[in-house]
Scaffold this motif. Sequence first.
Motif, PDB file in Angstrom:
ATOM      1  N   MET A   1       0.863  -1.123  -0.032  1.00 36.98           N
ATOM      2  CA  MET A   1      -0.217   0.070   0.041  1.00 36.98           C
ATOM      3  C   MET A   1       0.822   1.272   0.052  1.00 36.98           C
ATOM      4  SD  MET A   1      -2.991   0.834   2.537  1.00 36.98           S
ATOM      5  CE  MET A   1      -4.134   2.040   2.716  1.00 36.98           C
ATOM      6  N   ALA A   2       1.553   1.404  -0.948  1.00 38.96           N
ATOM      7  CA  ALA A   2       2.136   2.724  -1.097  1.00 38.96           C
ATOM      8  C   ALA A   2       3.381   2.881  -0.333  1.00 38.96           C
ATOM      9  CB  ALA A   2       1.338   3.994  -1.104  1.00 38.96           C
ATOM     10  N   GLY A   3       3.877   1.485   0.007  1.00 41.61           N
ATOM     11  CA  GLY A   3       5.227   1.624   0.973  1.00 41.61           C
ATOM     12  C   GLY A   3       4.883   1.920   2.351  1.00 41.61           C
ATOM     13  N   LEU A   4       3.727   1.939   2.921  1.00 42.68           N
ATOM     14  CA  LEU A   4       3.296   2.103   4.271  1.00 42.68           C
ATOM     15  C   LEU A   4       3.145   0.921   4.909  1.00 42.68           C
ATOM     16  CD1 LEU A   4       0.376   4.597   3.986  1.00 42.68           C
ATOM     17  CD2 LEU A   4       2.884   5.270   4.378  1.00 42.68           C
ATOM     18  N   GLY A   5       4.052   0.847   6.088  1.00 37.82           N
ATOM     19  CA  GLY A   5       4.223  -0.318   6.861  1.00 37.82           C
ATOM     20  C   GLY A   5       3.012  -0.277   7.678  1.00 37.82           C
ATOM     21  N   THR A   6       2.891  -1.336   8.886  1.00 39.22           N
ATOM     22  CA  THR A   6       1.977  -1.293   9.862  1.00 39.22           C
ATOM     23  C   THR A   6       1.952  -0.171  10.812  1.00 39.22           C
ATOM     24  OG1 THR A   6       1.983  -3.867   9.783  1.00 39.22           O
ATOM     25  CG2 THR A   6       1.135  -2.915  11.609  1.00 39.22           C
ATOM     26  N   GLY A   7       3.367   0.159  11.122  1.00 42.38           N
ATOM     27  CA  GLY A   7       3.490   1.248  12.135  1.00 42.38           C
ATOM     28  C   GLY A   7       3.157   2.702  11.589  1.00 42.38           C
ATOM     29  N   GLU A   8       3.233   2.596  10.198  1.00 44.41           N
ATOM     30  CA  GLU A   8       2.607   4.138   9.786  1.00 44.41           C
ATOM     31  C   GLU A   8       1.396   4.091   9.768  1.00 44.41           C
ATOM     32  OE1 GLU A   8       5.252   2.202   8.267  1.00 44.41           O
ATOM     33  OE2 GLU A   8       7.110   3.616   8.250  1.00 44.41           O
ATOM     34  N   ILE A   9       0.812   3.187   9.429  1.00 52.94           N
ATOM     35  CA  ILE A   9      -0.751   3.074   9.304  1.00 52.94           C
ATOM     36  C   ILE A   9      -1.535   3.001  10.597  1.00 52.94           C
ATOM     37  CG2 ILE A   9      -2.794   1.517   8.974  1.00 52.94           C
ATOM     38  CD1 ILE A   9      -1.220   0.513   6.579  1.00 52.94           C
ATOM     39  N   LEU A  10      -0.597   2.635  11.761  1.00 55.18           N
ATOM     40  CA  LEU A  10      -1.132   2.974  13.021  1.00 55.18           C
ATOM     41  C   LEU A  10      -1.165   4.244  13.604  1.00 55.18           C
ATOM     42  CD1 LEU A  10       0.060  -0.421  14.968  1.00 55.18           C
ATOM     43  CD2 LEU A  10      -2.436   0.282  14.490  1.00 55.18           C
ATOM     44  N   ILE A  11      -0.201   4.957  13.312  1.00 53.01           N
ATOM     45  CA  ILE A  11       0.186   6.459  13.525  1.00 53.01           C
ATOM     46  C   ILE A  11      -0.901   7.170  12.761  1.00 53.01           C
ATOM     47  CG2 ILE A  11       1.837   8.270  13.203  1.00 53.01           C
ATOM     48  CD1 ILE A  11       4.037   6.264  13.716  1.00 53.01           C
ATOM     49  N   ALA A  13      -3.813   6.164  11.888  1.00 51.03           N
ATOM     50  CA  ALA A  13      -5.119   6.053  12.534  1.00 51.03           C
ATOM     51  C   ALA A  13      -5.419   6.816  13.800  1.00 51.03           C
ATOM     52  CB  ALA A  13      -5.342   4.493  12.539  1.00 51.03           C
ATOM     53  N   LEU A  14      -4.048   6.583  14.627  1.00 49.29           N
ATOM     54  CA  LEU A  14      -4.276   7.489  15.727  1.00 49.29           C
ATOM     55  C   LEU A  14      -4.480   8.843  15.456  1.00 49.29           C
ATOM     56  CD1 LEU A  14      -1.443   5.556  18.023  1.00 49.29           C
ATOM     57  CD2 LEU A  14      -4.136   5.409  18.198  1.00 49.29           C
ATOM     58  N   VAL A  15      -3.731   9.471  14.713  1.00 50.73           N
ATOM     59  CA  VAL A  15      -3.848  10.681  14.425  1.00 50.73           C
ATOM     60  C   VAL A  15      -5.430  11.325  13.925  1.00 50.73           C
ATOM     61  CG1 VAL A  15      -2.976  12.844  12.846  1.00 50.73           C
ATOM     62  CG2 VAL A  15      -1.511  11.177  13.918  1.00 50.73           C
ATOM     63  N   LEU A  16      -5.919  10.333  13.157  1.00 49.73           N
ATOM     64  CA  LEU A  16      -7.407  10.624  12.817  1.00 49.73           C
ATOM     65  C   LEU A  16      -7.998  10.562  13.775  1.00 49.73           C
ATOM     66  CD1 LEU A  16      -7.335   8.733   9.377  1.00 49.73           C
ATOM     67  CD2 LEU A  16      -7.490  11.173   9.706  1.00 49.73           C
ATOM     68  N   VAL A  17      -8.046   9.529  14.895  1.00 51.28           N
ATOM     69  CA  VAL A  17      -8.920   9.327  16.085  1.00 51.28           C
ATOM     70  C   VAL A  17      -8.720  10.432  16.840  1.00 51.28           C
ATOM     71  CG1 VAL A  17      -9.399   8.130  18.193  1.00 51.28           C
ATOM     72  CG2 VAL A  17      -9.099   7.027  15.814  1.00 51.28           C
ATOM     73  N   ALA A  18      -7.514  11.248  17.009  1.00 57.48           N
ATOM     74  CA  ALA A  18      -7.291  12.373  17.769  1.00 57.48           C
ATOM     75  C   ALA A  18      -7.855  13.644  17.198  1.00 57.48           C
ATOM     76  CB  ALA A  18      -5.998  12.424  17.922  1.00 57.48           C
ATOM     77  N   LEU A  19      -7.943  13.787  15.943  1.00 63.15           N
ATOM     78  CA  LEU A  19      -8.339  14.890  15.183  1.00 63.15           C
ATOM     79  C   LEU A  19      -9.837  14.839  15.091  1.00 63.15           C
ATOM     80  CD1 LEU A  19      -5.811  15.447  12.244  1.00 63.15           C
ATOM     81  CD2 LEU A  19      -6.195  16.768  14.264  1.00 63.15           C
ATOM     82  N   GLY A  21     -12.180  12.270  16.328  1.00 64.98           N
ATOM     83  CA  GLY A  21     -13.041  11.514  17.392  1.00 64.98           C
ATOM     84  C   GLY A  21     -13.532  10.293  16.813  1.00 64.98           C
ATOM     85  N   SER A  22     -13.597   9.127  17.577  1.00 69.25           N
ATOM     86  CA  SER A  22     -14.094   7.782  16.966  1.00 69.25           C
ATOM     87  C   SER A  22     -15.392   7.829  16.727  1.00 69.25           C
ATOM     88  CB  SER A  22     -13.823   6.895  18.443  1.00 69.25           C
ATOM     89  OG  SER A  22     -14.495   7.200  19.410  1.00 69.25           O
ATOM     90  N   ARG A  23     -16.319   8.675  16.999  1.00 69.25           N
ATOM     91  CA  ARG A  23     -17.681   8.801  16.510  1.00 69.25           C
ATOM     92  C   ARG A  23     -17.910   9.074  15.012  1.00 69.25           C
ATOM     93  NH1 ARG A  23     -21.096  10.389  21.742  1.00 69.25           N
ATOM     94  NH2 ARG A  23     -20.515   8.694  23.104  1.00 69.25           N
ATOM     95  N   LYS A  24     -17.046  10.258  15.006  1.00 72.33           N
ATOM     96  CA  LYS A  24     -17.115  10.847  13.610  1.00 72.33           C
ATOM     97  C   LYS A  24     -16.410  10.021  12.369  1.00 72.33           C
ATOM     98  CE  LYS A  24     -18.323  15.535  14.679  1.00 72.33           C
ATOM     99  NZ  LYS A  24     -18.666  16.542  14.085  1.00 72.33           N
ATOM    100  N   LEU A  25     -15.267   9.133  12.663  1.00 74.19           N
ATOM    101  CA  LEU A  25     -14.653   8.274  11.599  1.00 74.19           C
ATOM    102  C   LEU A  25     -15.454   7.553  10.823  1.00 74.19           C
ATOM    103  CD1 LEU A  25     -11.402   7.577  13.398  1.00 74.19           C
ATOM    104  CD2 LEU A  25     -11.827   9.288  11.514  1.00 74.19           C
ATOM    105  N   PRO A  26     -16.573   6.668  11.329  1.00 74.76           N
ATOM    106  CA  PRO A  26     -17.102   5.748  10.388  1.00 74.76           C
ATOM    107  C   PRO A  26     -17.941   6.757   9.482  1.00 74.76           C
ATOM    108  CG  PRO A  26     -17.369   4.982  12.418  1.00 74.76           C
ATOM    109  CD  PRO A  26     -16.563   6.363  12.714  1.00 74.76           C
TER     110      PRO A  26
END
Length: 82
Positions: A1-11, A13-19, A21-26
Amino acid sequence: MAGLGTGEILIIALVLVALFGSRKLPDMARSVGRSLRVFKAETDRSRADDNGSRSVSGAALEEQARLLEEQAARLRAQTSKA
């Protein structure tokens, strides 16, 4: 996936949740999915229109050429009579 590893994807995802919130992401994911579907449908329709217009314009050009030949023949006939 465009050279993204598991660590980068997790980071990411965490930034998106922080920005957002978990309710608006879906809801955001659904809206992105809908937008992509609409975009794909429009590009498919545009391609179909482009392909269809080429064949129509080809037929229209042939019809125009036939009409011009008929007009040229009439003009030749009129000038030869005069």
